[in-house]
Design a protein around this motif. Structure first.
Motif, PDB file in Angstrom:
ATOM      1  N   ALA A  90       0.828  -1.209   0.000  1.00  0.00           N
ATOM      2  CA  ALA A  90       0.000   0.000   0.000  1.00  0.00           C
ATOM      3  C   ALA A  90       0.861   1.258   0.000  1.00  0.00           C
ATOM      4  CB  ALA A  90      -0.931  -0.007   1.215  1.00  0.00           C
ATOM      5  N   ARG A  91       1.978   1.214   0.740  1.00  0.00           N
ATOM      6  CA  ARG A  91       2.871   2.366   0.763  1.00  0.00           C
ATOM      7  C   ARG A  91       3.513   2.580  -0.610  1.00  0.00           C
ATOM      8  NH1 ARG A  91       5.421   4.840   5.255  1.00  0.00           N
ATOM      9  NH2 ARG A  91       7.196   6.176   4.702  1.00  0.00           N
ATOM     10  N   TYR A  92       3.935   1.485  -1.222  1.00  0.00           N
ATOM     11  CA  TYR A  92       4.562   1.610  -2.531  1.00  0.00           C
ATOM     12  C   TYR A  92       3.580   2.147  -3.564  1.00  0.00           C
ATOM     13  CZ  TYR A  92       8.409  -1.021  -0.488  1.00  0.00           C
ATOM     14  OH  TYR A  92       9.448  -1.421   0.311  1.00  0.00           O
ATOM     15  N   ARG A  93       2.297   1.826  -3.421  1.00  0.00           N
ATOM     16  CA  ARG A  93       1.296   2.354  -4.351  1.00  0.00           C
ATOM     17  C   ARG A  93       1.164   3.872  -4.211  1.00  0.00           C
ATOM     18  NH1 ARG A  93       1.336  -1.102  -8.289  1.00  0.00           N
ATOM     19  NH2 ARG A  93       0.542  -3.180  -7.737  1.00  0.00           N
ATOM     20  N   VAL A  94       1.180   4.350  -2.971  1.00  0.00           N
ATOM     21  CA  VAL A  94       1.132   5.801  -2.760  1.00  0.00           C
ATOM     22  C   VAL A  94       2.391   6.450  -3.336  1.00  0.00           C
ATOM     23  CG1 VAL A  94       1.075   7.649  -1.046  1.00  0.00           C
ATOM     24  CG2 VAL A  94      -0.372   5.637  -0.744  1.00  0.00           C
TER      25      VAL A  94
END
Length: 204
Positions: A90-94
């Motif tokens: 999820a962090r990498y998507r942001v």
């Protein structure tokens, strides 16, 4: 903390983040034409790169580059809704969206603010931005925010950058999903707080 900003510039994104995270902060306005702060200080002495935003921490250290400042704010406030946990997808998507906005949207706008740009070159950049925003709008179909149901740092950045369109003749009105997103973000109390503080909205 102190945020060096210029009204409506890319510094609006970390400003929104500070308001979302409810972190105490002081605003210091920078005139980007003279590179002087509102206190008359040469901004190059604050940031030799000459660009806002700069976040000055309580211990005197300074951070520059909007996406990094936004990441710091979320981590400092322990707000994993604004920037998900380290090592999570999820962090990498942001971060993926942050990188796209800074490299593909933000930098395409920069030439359009240059008064020396001729009409033919302006038309090229305007068309490029139109195609990119069309793609972004498609990604927002059925989504509240860029990565799902939660507002993140990437949403603050997209809202800020898309707000420049009206100043340089980039028409975003036909992008239905993008327009719905922009209205949704604009209605957030923290976004209104930041915009009012920068003089972009009249306080009621």
């Amino acid at each position: 903390m102190k945020l060096y900003y210029s009204p409506g510039a890319c510094s609006l994104a970390p400003h929104i983040m500070l308001c979302e995270a409810k972190l105490p902060h002081t605003l210091i306005k920078v005139d980007t034409s003279t590179h002087l702060t509102e206190n008359g200080i040469d901004f190059y002495s604050i940031n030799p790169k000459g660009h806002v935003p700069v976040l000055e921490l309580d211990d005197g250290q300074r951070l520059s580059e909007g996406p990094i400042i936004a990441q710091f704010i979320a981590d400092h406030a322990r707000r994993e809704d604004l920037m998900p946990a380290a090592a999570s997808m999820a962090r990498y998507r942001v971060m993926e969206w942050q990188n796209y906005i800074t490299s593909e949207l933000h930098k395409c706008f920069s030439p359009l603010f240059n008064p020396a740009l001729d009409a033919k070159a302006k038309a090229v950049f305007t068309a490029i931005l139109g195609k990119k925003f069309d793609w972004v709008s498609g990604q927002l179909r059925g989504m509240s925010y860029l990565t799902g149901a939660s507002f993140t740092a990437a949403d603050a950045y997209l809202f800020t950058v898309a707000g420049w369109a009206k100043y340089v003749g980039v028409d975003l009105s036909d992008f239905e999903h993008l327009q719905a997103f922009l209205a949704r973000v604009a209605a957030r109390p923290a976004v209104q707080e930041a915009m009012k503080a920068e003089g972009l909205l009249q306080a009621k």
